[in-house]
Design a protein around this motif. Structure first.
Motif, PDB file in Angstrom:
ATOM      1  N   ASN A 210     -18.695  23.119  -8.050  1.00 31.94           N
ATOM      2  CA  ASN A 210     -18.717  22.340  -6.816  1.00 31.94           C
ATOM      3  C   ASN A 210     -18.183  23.068  -5.594  1.00 31.94           C
ATOM      4  OD1 ASN A 210     -19.436  19.320  -7.630  1.00 31.94           O
ATOM      5  ND2 ASN A 210     -18.136  20.160  -9.240  1.00 31.94           N
ATOM      6  N   GLU A 211     -17.452  24.166  -5.809  1.00 36.84           N
ATOM      7  CA  GLU A 211     -16.875  24.884  -4.684  1.00 36.84           C
ATOM      8  C   GLU A 211     -17.451  26.288  -4.530  1.00 36.84           C
ATOM      9  OE1 GLU A 211     -14.825  23.426  -2.588  1.00 36.84           O
ATOM     10  OE2 GLU A 211     -14.722  21.577  -3.740  1.00 36.84           O
ATOM     11  N   LEU A 212     -17.471  27.060  -5.620  1.00 36.17           N
ATOM     12  CA  LEU A 212     -17.838  28.472  -5.514  1.00 36.17           C
ATOM     13  C   LEU A 212     -19.350  28.693  -5.470  1.00 36.17           C
ATOM     14  CD1 LEU A 212     -15.203  30.139  -7.879  1.00 36.17           C
ATOM     15  CD2 LEU A 212     -15.079  29.677  -5.435  1.00 36.17           C
ATOM     16  N   ILE A 213     -20.069  28.215  -6.481  1.00 34.46           N
ATOM     17  CA  ILE A 213     -21.516  28.453  -6.537  1.00 34.46           C
ATOM     18  C   ILE A 213     -22.251  27.864  -5.325  1.00 34.46           C
ATOM     19  CG2 ILE A 213     -23.637  27.953  -7.823  1.00 34.46           C
ATOM     20  CD1 ILE A 213     -22.090  28.363 -10.386  1.00 34.46           C
ATOM     21  N   PRO A 214     -21.968  26.615  -4.918  1.00 30.46           N
ATOM     22  CA  PRO A 214     -22.654  26.098  -3.724  1.00 30.46           C
ATOM     23  C   PRO A 214     -22.341  26.892  -2.470  1.00 30.46           C
ATOM     24  CG  PRO A 214     -21.695  24.304  -4.994  1.00 30.46           C
ATOM     25  CD  PRO A 214     -21.151  25.579  -5.575  1.00 30.46           C
ATOM     26  N   GLU A 215     -21.193  27.575  -2.443  1.00 27.94           N
ATOM     27  CA  GLU A 215     -20.791  28.326  -1.259  1.00 27.94           C
ATOM     28  C   GLU A 215     -21.761  29.458  -0.952  1.00 27.94           C
ATOM     29  OE1 GLU A 215     -18.610  29.415   2.063  1.00 27.94           O
ATOM     30  OE2 GLU A 215     -18.489  27.600   0.850  1.00 27.94           O
ATOM     31  N   TYR A 216     -22.310  30.095  -2.016  1.00 28.85           N
ATOM     32  CA  TYR A 216     -23.213  31.225  -1.762  1.00 28.85           C
ATOM     33  C   TYR A 216     -24.679  30.930  -2.100  1.00 28.85           C
ATOM     34  CZ  TYR A 216     -23.053  32.262  -6.831  1.00 28.85           C
ATOM     35  OH  TYR A 216     -23.139  32.198  -8.190  1.00 28.85           O
ATOM     36  N   SER A 217     -24.959  29.814  -2.749  1.00 27.19           N
ATOM     37  CA  SER A 217     -26.315  29.557  -3.248  1.00 27.19           C
ATOM     38  C   SER A 217     -27.330  29.256  -2.147  1.00 27.19           C
ATOM     39  CB  SER A 217     -26.291  28.399  -4.259  1.00 27.19           C
ATOM     40  OG  SER A 217     -25.846  27.211  -3.643  1.00 27.19           O
ATOM     41  N   ARG A 218     -26.855  28.837  -0.980  1.00 27.92           N
ATOM     42  CA  ARG A 218     -27.782  28.502   0.102  1.00 27.92           C
ATOM     43  C   ARG A 218     -27.835  29.574   1.182  1.00 27.92           C
ATOM     44  NH1 ARG A 218     -24.962  23.811  -0.987  1.00 27.92           N
ATOM     45  NH2 ARG A 218     -23.526  24.237   0.741  1.00 27.92           N
ATOM     46  N   LYS A 219     -27.330  30.761   0.879  1.00 28.02           N
ATOM     47  CA  LYS A 219     -27.248  31.806   1.889  1.00 28.02           C
ATOM     48  C   LYS A 219     -28.200  32.951   1.593  1.00 28.02           C
ATOM     49  CE  LYS A 219     -22.411  30.755   2.925  1.00 28.02           C
ATOM     50  NZ  LYS A 219     -21.029  31.291   2.968  1.00 28.02           N
ATOM     51  N   GLU A 220     -28.371  33.811   2.585  1.00 31.61           N
ATOM     52  CA  GLU A 220     -29.280  34.939   2.448  1.00 31.61           C
ATOM     53  C   GLU A 220     -28.749  36.000   1.492  1.00 31.61           C
ATOM     54  OE1 GLU A 220     -27.599  37.254   6.420  1.00 31.61           O
ATOM     55  OE2 GLU A 220     -29.625  36.421   6.390  1.00 31.61           O
ATOM     56  N   ASN A 221     -27.461  35.934   1.156  1.00 33.72           N
ATOM     57  CA  ASN A 221     -26.859  36.888   0.233  1.00 33.72           C
ATOM     58  C   ASN A 221     -26.891  36.403  -1.210  1.00 33.72           C
ATOM     59  OD1 ASN A 221     -26.124  38.600   2.421  1.00 33.72           O
ATOM     60  ND2 ASN A 221     -24.342  37.309   2.809  1.00 33.72           N
ATOM     61  N   LEU A 222     -27.809  35.492  -1.504  1.00 32.66           N
ATOM     62  CA  LEU A 222     -27.863  34.881  -2.830  1.00 32.66           C
ATOM     63  C   LEU A 222     -28.037  35.917  -3.933  1.00 32.66           C
ATOM     64  CD1 LEU A 222     -28.004  32.445  -4.708  1.00 32.66           C
ATOM     65  CD2 LEU A 222     -30.446  32.260  -4.197  1.00 32.66           C
ATOM     66  N   LYS A 223     -28.903  36.907  -3.718  1.00 30.21           N
ATOM     67  CA  LYS A 223     -29.185  37.886  -4.775  1.00 30.21           C
ATOM     68  C   LYS A 223     -27.954  38.711  -5.117  1.00 30.21           C
ATOM     69  CE  LYS A 223     -34.163  38.383  -4.081  1.00 30.21           C
ATOM     70  NZ  LYS A 223     -35.291  39.320  -3.780  1.00 30.21           N
ATOM     71  N   ILE A 224     -27.294  39.233  -4.102  1.00 30.39           N
ATOM     72  CA  ILE A 224     -26.117  40.058  -4.362  1.00 30.39           C
ATOM     73  C   ILE A 224     -24.980  39.229  -4.962  1.00 30.39           C
ATOM     74  CG2 ILE A 224     -25.131  39.795  -2.055  1.00 30.39           C
ATOM     75  CD1 ILE A 224     -24.208  42.695  -2.247  1.00 30.39           C
ATOM     76  N   ALA A 225     -24.881  37.958  -4.546  1.00 31.41           N
ATOM     77  CA  ALA A 225     -23.860  37.077  -5.103  1.00 31.41           C
ATOM     78  C   ALA A 225     -24.164  36.749  -6.563  1.00 31.41           C
ATOM     79  CB  ALA A 225     -23.767  35.789  -4.279  1.00 31.41           C
TER      80      ALA A 225
END
Length: 245
Positions: A210-225
């Protein structure tokens, strides 16, 4: 194993404060628009936590107790942390400064999350010293991006650097409190130990999902994350194998 609550608690305080402090310090130094570093750290930390949860805490809890009890405790703690977080953070929704409000929400959330992390350290120490050390190391790494995330809104809200670092230190204090609670109650019997481990796993799973994965899942850096997430899981497995857990 001889109980040494003071050592456990000091270690937990160190883990909780160090990660948040380092992350907040990085947030004050690094450019505000450097999202790639932030998302990579968050992805790596979430992978570490998933690896620890799935291959460390849950298997250990199941081996001590039984699968059904561990599942019920894990699910209960997952939803309980969510409910508590919402109730506590609702009190801070009236701040007029948008970024100050965001910073306060993150501070409350981190403080709430860090208690079960301390619980995980204390419970793990009572099972195996190396497991407690591993949980602590992973929590330090996990708290770095959280400290980073904590510092950014306060920095934008033009809070002083000293105040931001004090907030970071404050967010780590519940880790030591949770460790003390986990160390004490886990020595009652093996089922309490299993319950503490499963409870900590559920709470940490809430943080990841609920905190970590949603933080990067909607961004352009999704692949590197996502790659960083996978690396984190692999590192957790290697650490578990290295410490023979």
């Amino acid at each position: 194993m001889e109980i040494n609550f003071l050592v456990f608690d000091l270690f937990a305080f160190f883990c909780g404060i160090t990660g948040a402090f380092v992350g907040a310090l990085a947030g004050l130094v690094l450019p505000l628009n450097d999202e790639k570093i932030k998302d990579s750290l968050i992805g790596f930390a979430s992978g570490l936590m998933l690896g620890l949860i799935c291959f460390g805490l849950i298997p250990e809890a199941v081996s001590i107790s039984n699968l059904l009890v561990c599942i019920l405790v894990l699910i209960s703690s997952y939803f309980m942390i969510g409910i508590l977080e919402k109730k506590l953070t609702m009190r801070y929704l009236f701040s007029q400064n948008r970024y100050l409000k965001s910073g306060i929400l993150i501070l409350v959330a981190l403080s709430l999350h860090n208690f079960p992390e301390g619980l995980a350290i204390g419970s793990s120490f009572t099972v195996e010293k190396n497991l407690g050390i591993l949980v602590g190391i992973i929590i330090i790494i996990h708290d770095i991006p959280e400290g980073f995330a904590l510092s950014l809104p306060f920095k934008i809200a033009k809070q002083s650097k000293k105040k931001i670092l004090r907030y970071a230190i404050l967010s780590g204090v519940p880790t030591g409190i949770g460790c003390l609670v986990g160390s004490v109650i886990s020595y009652i019997n093996k089922y309490v130990v299993a319950g503490c481990l499963a409870c900590a796993a559920g709470a940490m799973l809430y943080v990841v999902m609920n905190e970590l994965i949603p933080e990067y899942s909607r961004k352009e850096n999704l692949k590197i994350a996502t790659v960083s997430n996978m690396i984190g899981i692999i590192v957790a497995l290697l650490l578990l194998e290295w410490l023979e857990l």
